[in-house]
Scaffold this motif. Structure first.
Motif, short mmCIF file in Angstrom:
data_model
loop_
_atom_site.label_atom_id
_atom_site.label_comp_id
_atom_site.label_asym_id
_atom_site.label_seq_id
_atom_site.Cartn_x
_atom_site.Cartn_y
_atom_site.Cartn_z
N THR A 173 -2.84 -32.19 -26.70
CA THR A 173 -3.37 -33.47 -25.95
C THR A 173 -4.76 -33.04 -25.81
O THR A 173 -5.24 -31.88 -26.02
N LEU A 174 -5.77 -34.03 -25.24
CA LEU A 174 -7.08 -33.93 -25.47
C LEU A 174 -7.75 -33.62 -23.95
O LEU A 174 -8.27 -32.74 -23.88
N GLY A 175 -6.99 -34.36 -22.93
CA GLY A 175 -7.95 -34.21 -21.51
C GLY A 175 -6.77 -33.81 -20.59
O GLY A 175 -5.62 -33.28 -20.74
N PRO A 176 -7.48 -33.67 -19.35
CA PRO A 176 -6.44 -33.02 -18.32
C PRO A 176 -5.19 -34.10 -17.73
O PRO A 176 -4.33 -33.57 -17.66
N LEU A 177 -5.61 -35.42 -17.89
CA LEU A 177 -4.38 -36.22 -17.66
C LEU A 177 -3.16 -35.98 -18.63
O LEU A 177 -2.18 -36.38 -18.27
N GLN A 178 -3.81 -35.95 -19.93
CA GLN A 178 -2.92 -35.64 -20.89
C GLN A 178 -2.02 -34.42 -20.85
O GLN A 178 -0.75 -34.55 -21.12
N ARG A 179 -2.74 -33.29 -20.40
CA ARG A 179 -2.05 -32.09 -20.42
C ARG A 179 -0.97 -32.33 -19.22
O ARG A 179 -0.16 -31.72 -19.08
N HIS A 180 -1.53 -32.96 -18.02
CA HIS A 180 -0.68 -33.11 -16.78
C HIS A 180 0.68 -33.91 -17.32
O HIS A 180 1.81 -33.41 -16.99
N ALA A 181 0.54 -35.04 -18.11
CA ALA A 181 1.76 -35.73 -18.60
C ALA A 181 2.39 -35.02 -19.27
O ALA A 181 3.70 -35.27 -19.36
N ALA A 182 2.01 -34.25 -20.14
CA ALA A 182 2.68 -33.46 -21.01
C ALA A 182 3.75 -32.34 -20.25
O ALA A 182 4.88 -32.10 -20.49
N ARG A 183 3.05 -31.91 -19.29
CA ARG A 183 3.74 -30.94 -18.34
C ARG A 183 4.97 -31.58 -17.67
O ARG A 183 5.80 -31.07 -17.71
N LEU A 184 4.68 -32.78 -17.19
CA LEU A 184 5.77 -33.70 -16.69
C LEU A 184 6.96 -33.82 -17.64
O LEU A 184 8.15 -33.66 -17.13
N LEU A 185 6.51 -34.42 -18.59
CA LEU A 185 7.38 -34.74 -19.64
C LEU A 185 8.49 -33.37 -20.06
O LEU A 185 9.82 -33.46 -20.29
N TRP A 186 7.80 -32.33 -20.47
CA TRP A 186 8.42 -31.07 -20.70
C TRP A 186 9.39 -30.58 -19.40
O TRP A 186 10.46 -30.19 -19.58
N ALA A 187 8.87 -30.51 -18.33
CA ALA A 187 9.57 -30.22 -16.94
C ALA A 187 10.79 -31.14 -17.05
O ALA A 187 11.80 -30.52 -16.45
N GLY A 188 10.98 -32.30 -17.28
CA GLY A 188 11.86 -33.17 -17.08
C GLY A 188 13.01 -33.20 -18.18
O GLY A 188 14.09 -34.07 -18.19
N ARG A 189 12.97 -32.24 -18.95
CA ARG A 189 13.98 -31.98 -20.11
C ARG A 189 14.74 -30.89 -19.78
O ARG A 189 14.55 -30.00 -19.26
N ARG A 190 16.12 -31.06 -20.31
CA ARG A 190 16.98 -30.06 -20.20
C ARG A 190 16.52 -28.86 -20.87
O ARG A 190 16.11 -29.13 -21.93
N GLU A 191 17.10 -27.63 -20.58
CA GLU A 191 16.75 -26.54 -21.43
C GLU A 191 17.21 -26.81 -22.82
O GLU A 191 16.70 -26.26 -23.85
N SER A 192 18.59 -27.15 -22.96
CA SER A 192 19.22 -27.21 -24.17
C SER A 192 18.39 -28.16 -24.95
O SER A 192 18.25 -27.83 -26.16
N THR A 193 17.84 -29.12 -24.38
CA THR A 193 17.22 -30.27 -25.34
C THR A 193 15.87 -29.29 -25.71
O THR A 193 15.31 -29.80 -27.05
N LYS A 194 15.08 -28.79 -25.15
CA LYS A 194 13.90 -27.89 -25.31
C LYS A 194 14.16 -27.18 -26.51
O LYS A 194 13.35 -27.05 -27.35
N VAL A 195 15.09 -26.48 -26.31
CA VAL A 195 15.46 -25.51 -27.50
C VAL A 195 15.60 -26.27 -28.73
O VAL A 195 15.02 -25.85 -29.96
N SER A 196 16.44 -27.18 -28.70
CA SER A 196 16.77 -28.15 -29.93
C SER A 196 15.67 -28.77 -30.51
O SER A 196 15.57 -28.51 -31.81
N TYR A 197 14.87 -29.25 -29.73
CA TYR A 197 13.61 -29.78 -30.16
C TYR A 197 12.62 -29.00 -30.80
O TYR A 197 11.95 -29.24 -31.63
N SER A 198 12.60 -27.63 -29.86
CA SER A 198 11.64 -26.71 -30.62
C SER A 198 11.84 -26.32 -31.96
O SER A 198 11.04 -26.09 -32.64
N GLY A 199 13.14 -26.06 -32.10
CA GLY A 199 13.56 -25.33 -33.42
C GLY A 199 13.33 -26.41 -34.60
O GLY A 199 12.82 -26.21 -35.58
N LYS A 200 13.74 -27.72 -34.30
CA LYS A 200 13.74 -28.69 -35.15
C LYS A 200 12.32 -29.15 -35.63
O LYS A 200 11.66 -29.48 -36.74
N TRP A 201 11.26 -29.01 -34.63
CA TRP A 201 9.93 -29.41 -34.62
C TRP A 201 9.36 -28.13 -35.40
O TRP A 201 8.52 -28.51 -36.55
#
Length: 99
Positions: A10-38
């Motif tokens: 992301t580019l700016g502070p609002l985008q960074r904050h939005a990314a943190r919110l999106l990431w925090a709202g995901r289950r750990e299993s989803t994070k692991v799955s998406y991380s590996g596939k990405w």
């Protein structure tokens, strides 16, 4: 994708904050799955295309439709991923792009 890698896209502070919110709202299993596939997709774009197919590296974010199609084709040719199992890989790519 790690939280840091997501935030670095992301580019700016609002985008960074939005990314943190999106990431925090995901289950750990989803994070692991998406991380590996990405990570696999990024490796395909930067390493596999040049080394296995003799093509120029491609940009993973944002990815063109043709890059995603090449990746899905590559996955379907691997013994490990069957046509019926491609949707989770596409979902991970789509979600990172939406984020």
């Amino acid at each position: 994708m790690t939280r840091r890698a997501l935030i670095d896209c992301t580019l700016g502070p609002l985008q960074r904050h939005a990314a943190r919110l999106l990431w925090a709202g995901r289950r750990e299993s989803t994070k692991v799955s998406y991380s590996g596939k990405w990570r696999r997709f990024v490796d395909f774009c930067t390493i596999t295309l040049p080394s296995e197919y003799g093509m120029h590296p491609r940009q993973a974010l944002p990815a063109s439709m043709s890059t995603v199609f090449l990746y899905l084709s590559h996955l379907s040719q691997e013994v490990k991923v069957r046509e019926g199992s491609l949707n989770p890989y596409l979902a991970a790519i789509n979600q990172i792009h939406q984020d």
